[in-house]
Motif scaffolding. Structure first.
Motif, PDB file in Angstrom:
ATOM      1  N   VAL A 196      47.183 -16.756  55.322  1.00  0.00           N
ATOM      2  CA  VAL A 196      46.607 -16.147  54.031  1.00  0.00           C
ATOM      3  C   VAL A 196      45.366 -16.992  53.715  1.00  0.00           C
ATOM      4  N   ASN A 197      45.438 -18.528  53.407  1.00  0.00           N
ATOM      5  CA  ASN A 197      44.426 -19.233  53.228  1.00  0.00           C
ATOM      6  C   ASN A 197      43.047 -19.099  54.259  1.00  0.00           C
ATOM      7  N   THR A 198      43.569 -19.143  55.581  1.00  0.00           N
ATOM      8  CA  THR A 198      42.552 -19.083  56.681  1.00  0.00           C
ATOM      9  C   THR A 198      41.940 -17.751  56.305  1.00  0.00           C
ATOM     10  N   LEU A 199      42.414 -16.835  56.131  1.00  0.00           N
ATOM     11  CA  LEU A 199      41.588 -15.383  56.146  1.00  0.00           C
ATOM     12  C   LEU A 199      40.871 -15.342  54.909  1.00  0.00           C
ATOM     13  N   LEU A 200      41.528 -15.527  53.755  1.00  0.00           N
ATOM     14  CA  LEU A 200      40.772 -15.600  52.568  1.00  0.00           C
ATOM     15  C   LEU A 200      39.535 -16.316  52.686  1.00  0.00           C
ATOM     16  N   ALA A 201      39.471 -17.322  53.284  1.00  0.00           N
ATOM     17  CA  ALA A 201      38.026 -18.312  53.438  1.00  0.00           C
ATOM     18  C   ALA A 201      37.147 -17.460  54.186  1.00  0.00           C
ATOM     19  N   GLU A 202      37.563 -16.582  54.982  1.00  0.00           N
ATOM     20  CA  GLU A 202      36.615 -15.664  55.751  1.00  0.00           C
ATOM     21  C   GLU A 202      36.234 -14.569  54.838  1.00  0.00           C
ATOM     22  N   ILE A 203      37.256 -14.078  54.122  1.00  0.00           N
ATOM     23  CA  ILE A 203      36.799 -12.826  53.097  1.00  0.00           C
ATOM     24  C   ILE A 203      35.708 -13.309  52.253  1.00  0.00           C
ATOM     25  N   ARG A 204      35.967 -14.464  51.604  1.00  0.00           N
ATOM     26  CA  ARG A 204      34.761 -14.990  50.835  1.00  0.00           C
ATOM     27  C   ARG A 204      33.372 -14.997  51.166  1.00  0.00           C
ATOM     28  N   LYS A 205      33.260 -14.765  52.721  1.00  0.00           N
ATOM     29  CA  LYS A 205      31.853 -14.767  53.031  1.00  0.00           C
ATOM     30  C   LYS A 205      31.374 -13.185  53.218  1.00  0.00           C
ATOM     31  N   LEU A 206      32.082 -12.480  53.136  1.00  0.00           N
ATOM     32  CA  LEU A 206      31.649 -11.044  53.022  1.00  0.00           C
ATOM     33  C   LEU A 206      30.882 -10.861  51.855  1.00  0.00           C
ATOM     34  N   THR A 207      29.885 -10.081  51.805  1.00  0.00           N
ATOM     35  CA  THR A 207      28.848  -9.983  50.539  1.00  0.00           C
ATOM     36  C   THR A 207      29.396  -8.376  50.039  1.00  0.00           C
ATOM     37  N   ASP A 208      29.714  -7.608  50.889  1.00  0.00           N
ATOM     38  CA  ASP A 208      30.238  -6.245  50.344  1.00  0.00           C
ATOM     39  C   ASP A 208      31.697  -6.467  49.747  1.00  0.00           C
ATOM     40  N   LEU A 209      31.652  -5.912  48.396  1.00  0.00           N
ATOM     41  CA  LEU A 209      32.974  -5.967  47.748  1.00  0.00           C
ATOM     42  C   LEU A 209      33.843  -4.829  48.305  1.00  0.00           C
ATOM     43  N   ILE A 210      33.498  -3.688  48.617  1.00  0.00           N
ATOM     44  CA  ILE A 210      34.175  -2.812  49.059  1.00  0.00           C
ATOM     45  C   ILE A 210      34.918  -3.309  50.562  1.00  0.00           C
ATOM     46  N   GLU A 211      33.955  -4.090  51.164  1.00  0.00           N
ATOM     47  CA  GLU A 211      34.795  -4.593  52.457  1.00  0.00           C
ATOM     48  C   GLU A 211      35.789  -5.716  51.888  1.00  0.00           C
ATOM     49  N   GLN A 212      35.532  -6.391  51.031  1.00  0.00           N
ATOM     50  CA  GLN A 212      36.567  -7.594  50.685  1.00  0.00           C
ATOM     51  C   GLN A 212      37.879  -6.932  50.101  1.00  0.00           C
ATOM     52  N   ASP A 213      37.801  -5.783  49.616  1.00  0.00           N
ATOM     53  CA  ASP A 213      38.935  -5.070  49.024  1.00  0.00           C
ATOM     54  C   ASP A 213      39.805  -4.342  50.134  1.00  0.00           C
ATOM     55  N   PHE A 214      39.036  -3.863  51.087  1.00  0.00           N
ATOM     56  CA  PHE A 214      39.513  -3.342  52.310  1.00  0.00           C
ATOM     57  C   PHE A 214      40.601  -4.366  52.891  1.00  0.00           C
ATOM     58  N   TRP A 215      40.010  -5.358  53.302  1.00  0.00           N
ATOM     59  CA  TRP A 215      40.581  -6.644  53.900  1.00  0.00           C
ATOM     60  C   TRP A 215      41.687  -7.235  53.170  1.00  0.00           C
ATOM     61  N   LEU A 216      41.541  -7.499  51.886  1.00  0.00           N
ATOM     62  CA  LEU A 216      42.584  -7.828  50.912  1.00  0.00           C
ATOM     63  C   LEU A 216      43.793  -7.208  51.026  1.00  0.00           C
ATOM     64  N   LYS A 217      43.849  -5.994  51.091  1.00  0.00           N
ATOM     65  CA  LYS A 217      44.926  -4.680  51.028  1.00  0.00           C
ATOM     66  C   LYS A 217      45.465  -4.985  52.395  1.00  0.00           C
ATOM     67  N   ARG A 218      44.683  -5.009  53.431  1.00  0.00           N
ATOM     68  CA  ARG A 218      45.114  -5.103  54.818  1.00  0.00           C
ATOM     69  C   ARG A 218      46.257  -6.551  55.020  1.00  0.00           C
ATOM     70  N   ILE A 219      45.384  -7.580  54.345  1.00  0.00           N
ATOM     71  CA  ILE A 219      46.371  -8.847  54.663  1.00  0.00           C
ATOM     72  C   ILE A 219      47.767  -8.634  53.985  1.00  0.00           C
ATOM     73  N   GLY A 220      47.287  -8.087  52.575  1.00  0.00           N
ATOM     74  CA  GLY A 220      48.921  -7.949  51.769  1.00  0.00           C
ATOM     75  C   GLY A 220      49.738  -7.390  52.364  1.00  0.00           C
ATOM     76  N   GLU A 221      49.342  -5.952  53.084  1.00  0.00           N
ATOM     77  CA  GLU A 221      50.528  -5.335  53.862  1.00  0.00           C
ATOM     78  C   GLU A 221      51.001  -6.156  54.918  1.00  0.00           C
ATOM     79  N   LEU A 222      50.265  -7.009  55.576  1.00  0.00           N
ATOM     80  CA  LEU A 222      50.751  -7.663  56.848  1.00  0.00           C
ATOM     81  C   LEU A 222      51.700  -8.668  56.396  1.00  0.00           C
TER      82      LEU A 222
END
Length: 244
Positions: A196-222
Motif C-alpha cells: 500500500v505505501n509503495t503505491l500511495l507514494a506513486e499516487i501522490r505524483k498524479l496531478t489529476d484528482l479523478i485519477e487519484q480517486d480511481f486508483w485509491l479505490k482499485r488498491i482498496g479492492e485489492l
C-alpha cells in the motif's frame, strides 16, 4: 535539434575490445567501456534540451497524439525504419524536465520503453516522475518475453510483437501495481503495508484528482482496506513530505 539542424554527433561501438587488441576500438571513450561515443556539451548542444529524432517525429506525435520515448538512438532509428515515426530518445542522459516540456508542445500522452537493466529502469523512473509532475498521461511499453532486451532488438526480431506491446502499453499505475504484487506478499500484514505505501507514494505524483480517486479505490479492492483509511494515509504522507 527540433528544427533539423546538426548540433552534435553520436557513434555506436560495433565490436567489443578483445584481449589481443584485434578489432578493439581506437576511441578513448569507447575503451572506457561506453557503448555510445557522443559529442560533449558545447555552446550549441546541451543534451538535456535535445531529443534525438524529434525533428522527424513531431508531426507524427501531433497527429497520433502520443510520443514513445526510448533509451537509445538505435531504438529510434529501428522504429522509424519500420514506419513508427513518433519515437524519440534522450541521448546519453536521463529524461529531463526540458525534454518533457518539449514533448508537451505536441502531445500530453507519453509512452516509455527503456531497457530492463537497472540503469534503464532508473532513467525511466525519473522520466515518468517528471512527466507526471507536468500533468502528462504516462504508459509503459513492456517488451514481450524472448523479443530482445530493448526496442531495437524487438523491432528487428518481431515487429508485430513490438506493435502489440505499444498497443497494449500499461497505464503507469497498472504497471506499478503489477510490480508491487511481485515484490510484496499482501497476505501478510507487513507485505500488505509495504504494498500500500509503495503505491500511495506513486499516487501522490498524479496531478489529476479523478485519477487519484480511481486508483485509491482499485488498491482498496485489492487489499480489502476501506477507502477512507487509504485517503487518510495518503494525506498523512503528503503532510510528511511538506514538512521535509
Amino acid at each position: 535539434d527540433i528544427h533539423g539542424n546538426t548540433v552534435g554527433f553520436t557513434s555506436r561501438l560495433l565490436e567489443a575490445p578483445t584481449p589481443s587488441g584485434v578489432g578493439a576500438p581506437t576511441s578513448p571513450a569507447a575503451n572506457a567501456g561506453g557503448k555510445y561515443v557522443n559529442t560533449p556539451e558545447t555552446p550549441i548542444y546541451t543534451k538535456s534540451r535535445v531529443l534525438y529524432g524529434l525533428d522527424l517525429a513531431r508531426e507524427a506525435i501531433r497527429k497520433q497524439d502520443y510520443a514513445i520515448a526510448v533509451e537509445g538512438n538505435m531504438d529510434v532509428i529501428a522504429c522509424h525504419q519500420f514506419e513508427m515515426t513518433n519515437v524519440v530518445a534522450a541521448s546519453g542522459t536521463a529524461f529531463t524536465l526540458e525534454h518533457v516540456r518539449l514533448l508537451k508542445r505536441y502531445t500530453n500522452n507519453l509512452m516509455i520503453s527503456f531497457d530492463a537493466d537497472a540503469a534503464g529502469q532508473t532513467a525511466a523512473k525519473r522520466g515518468i516522475d517528471l512527466a507526471l509532475g507536468e500533468g502528462m498521461r504516462v504508459k509503459v511499453v513492456v517488451l514481450p518475453e524472448g523479443c530482445g532486451k530493448d526496442p531495437d532488438d524487438c523491432v528487428r526480431k518481431n515487429i508485430k510483437a513490438w506493435r502489440g506491446a505499444v498497443r497494449t502499453a500499461k497505464e503507469i499505475m497498472e504497471y506499478y501495481i503489477e510490480k508491487a504484487q511481485t515484490r510484496h506478499d499482501i497476505k501478510t500484514s507487513s507485505g500488505r503495508t509495504q504494498f500500500v505505501n509503495t503505491l500511495l507514494a506513486e499516487i501522490r505524483k498524479l496531478t489529476d484528482l479523478i485519477e487519484q480517486d480511481f486508483w485509491l479505490k482499485r488498491i482498496g479492492e485489492l487489499v480489502r482496506i476501506e477507502e477512507k483509511i487509504l485517503r487518510e494515509q495518503l494525506r498523512k504522507g503528503k503532510t510528511e513530505i511538506n514538512r521535509s
